[in-house]
Design a protein around this motif. Sequence first.
Motif, PDB file in Angstrom:
ATOM      1  N   ASN A 131      -9.245   6.238  -7.464  1.00 44.12           N
ATOM      2  CA  ASN A 131      -8.569   6.227  -8.762  1.00 44.12           C
ATOM      3  C   ASN A 131      -7.374   7.164  -8.696  1.00 44.12           C
ATOM      4  N   ARG A 132      -6.197   6.606  -8.821  1.00 43.26           N
ATOM      5  CA  ARG A 132      -4.965   7.384  -8.729  1.00 43.26           C
ATOM      6  C   ARG A 132      -4.288   7.451 -10.086  1.00 43.26           C
ATOM      7  N   THR A 133      -3.667   8.598 -10.341  1.00 43.11           N
ATOM      8  CA  THR A 133      -2.889   8.716 -11.576  1.00 43.11           C
ATOM      9  C   THR A 133      -1.489   8.153 -11.362  1.00 43.11           C
ATOM     10  N   ARG A 134      -1.078   8.115 -10.113  1.00 43.94           N
ATOM     11  CA  ARG A 134       0.224   7.550  -9.767  1.00 43.94           C
ATOM     12  C   ARG A 134      -0.031   6.266  -8.984  1.00 43.94           C
ATOM     13  N   GLU A 135       0.199   5.131  -9.610  1.00 45.21           N
ATOM     14  CA  GLU A 135      -0.132   3.847  -8.991  1.00 45.21           C
ATOM     15  C   GLU A 135       1.055   3.203  -8.277  1.00 45.21           C
TER      16      GLU A 135
END
Length: 111
Positions: free
Chosen positions: A3-7
């Motif tokens: 799970n990334r905050t920057r996709e």
Amino acid sequence: MVNRTREIQLKFRVNEEEKNFIDIKMEEANISNREAYLRKMAIDGAIITSNFEETKKLIFELNKIGTNINQIAHIANSNADIGTEDIQELKEMMKQIWQLQRSGLLEKHSI
């Protein structure tokens, strides 16, 4: 996938010299994570642009003044109507103008 905050991923290419320069800048900034460094520079970095047109005009005018001083000196040497002290004063004033121009202070002073 994590799970990334920057996709969104951005990519760009550099040559070896540019990569080395980036590495040096990262080291100077004490940042070891290249992605964090590049993101920080892309968001917070500044690009400095310069317009030298006014400087070129100023230098042209200064050259004209210098030419005029040389003509005055030539006339003074042949006619002796102008004193050497006057010529020396003109040369000193021109020297000061060039020093101001070189130091970038000319824009801050009115002549």
